[in-house]
Design a protein around this motif. Structure first.
Motif, mmCIF file in Angstrom:
data_model
loop_
_atom_site.group_PDB
_atom_site.id
_atom_site.type_symbol
_atom_site.label_atom_id
_atom_site.label_comp_id
_atom_site.label_asym_id
_atom_site.label_seq_id
_atom_site.Cartn_x
_atom_site.Cartn_y
_atom_site.Cartn_z
ATOM 1 N N GLU A 133 0.826 -1.202 0.000
ATOM 2 C CA GLU A 133 0.000 0.000 0.000
ATOM 3 C C GLU A 133 0.861 1.254 0.000
ATOM 4 O OE1 GLU A 133 -3.254 2.512 0.162
ATOM 5 O OE2 GLU A 133 -3.321 0.326 -0.063
ATOM 6 N N TYR A 165 -4.391 10.281 -3.186
ATOM 7 C CA TYR A 165 -4.972 8.987 -3.545
ATOM 8 C C TYR A 165 -4.056 7.867 -3.070
ATOM 9 C CZ TYR A 165 -1.830 9.958 -7.495
ATOM 10 O OH TYR A 165 -0.755 10.303 -8.264
ATOM 11 N N VAL A 167 -3.148 3.488 -3.649
ATOM 12 C CA VAL A 167 -3.277 2.268 -4.450
ATOM 13 C C VAL A 167 -2.668 1.121 -3.649
ATOM 14 C CG1 VAL A 167 -2.630 1.051 -6.571
ATOM 15 C CG2 VAL A 167 -3.188 3.487 -6.659
ATOM 16 N N PRO A 175 -3.606 -4.886 -8.962
ATOM 17 C CA PRO A 175 -4.232 -3.837 -8.144
ATOM 18 C C PRO A 175 -5.417 -4.383 -7.364
ATOM 19 C CG PRO A 175 -4.807 -3.564 -10.466
ATOM 20 C CD PRO A 175 -3.769 -4.641 -10.411
ATOM 21 N N MET A 178 -8.181 0.975 -4.311
ATOM 22 C CA MET A 178 -7.819 2.343 -4.632
ATOM 23 C C MET A 178 -8.722 3.273 -3.838
ATOM 24 S SD MET A 178 -9.728 2.977 -8.293
ATOM 25 C CE MET A 178 -9.938 4.725 -7.920
#
Length: 231
Positions: A133, A165, A167, A175, A178
């Motif tokens: 992360e 932001y 991810v 991924p 988000m």
């Protein structure tokens, strides 16, 4: 003993492409993305099912790579995909390539990504033991973004408003989550939300969060442990 030679004439009456487009659509179906599109987007009359249109757009993005203005022309040449989608190319217009994307807001995208992840875990055996992360930010020249605010600028532009932001990816780079946050939200607050959301979405998993050292304050570590996670 005589031999009889039979000559059979074959006539091709229909030709269907089972290459990249069919592979792409099979993956989309396996991940149950059309159902997820329908579940997490606000329904409004578009003339066609919203999930089906988004499935068409995604197929074009993965295998067609044409502009949105040429979506209808591209689809008209995909006879095998037409058999699956049951959308008549004659009934499509250029707005069908644009309007469905308006429903994919941040909330919908995050929910769809989580649905996809659940399918990968339950049906394909993906491992949720580690989540890598990290957070970042982007600054803006405009003044109209409601999320934008003054905060720690990684771009060395403290004079400009920004949006933060995060991810999160699984081992191998897939991924897994988000999030988008206001420009004033510090990283340690983001990690609290990441930990809480992950615990709610995957209550049976004991995931280790791999984080930057600056994002793990004492209270972050307490929050992570309380959510039955590691760090």
């Amino acid at each position: 003993m005589s031999k009889m030679l039979l000559r059979v004439r074959h006539e091709i009456v229909e030709n269907a492409d089972f290459g990249a487009v069919m592979a792409s659509d099979t993956i989309i179906q396996s991940l149950k993305l059309e159902q997820s599109f329908e579940r997490h987007t606000h329904k409004r009359p578009l003339g066609h099912p919203l999930g089906r249109l988004l499935r068409l757009i995604l197929n074009n993005y993965c295998a067609g790579r044409t502009s949105k203005n040429k979506l209808g022309k591209w689809y008209a040449d995909q006879s095998a995909l037409q058999e699956r989608l049951k959308l008549d190319p004659v009934d499509l217009n250029h707005q069908d390539a644009y309007r469905p994307l308006d429903y994919l807001d941040d909330r919908a995208q995050a929910a769809i990504l989580n649905d996809c992840l659940i399918v990968l875990v339950t049906e394909f055996g993906f491992d949720l033991s580690l989540l890598y992360e990290d957070t970042s930010s982007s600054y803006f020249e405009g003044e109209k973004c409601p999320l934008a605010g003054q905060g720690y600028s990684r771009d060395r532009r403290p004079d400009r408003p920004q949006v933060n932001y995060d991810v999160g990816v699984l081992p191998g780079g897939f991924p897994a989550r988000m999030g988008v946050y206001g420009g004033k939200v510090p990283d340690n607050r983001v990690i609290d939300q990441v930990s809480d959301e992950w615990a709610q979405q995957h209550p049976g998993e004991r995931t280790v969060l791999v984080l930057d050292r600056g994002m793990t304050l004492w209270r972050n570590r307490v929050r992570i442990i309380a959510n039955r996670q590691g760090y």
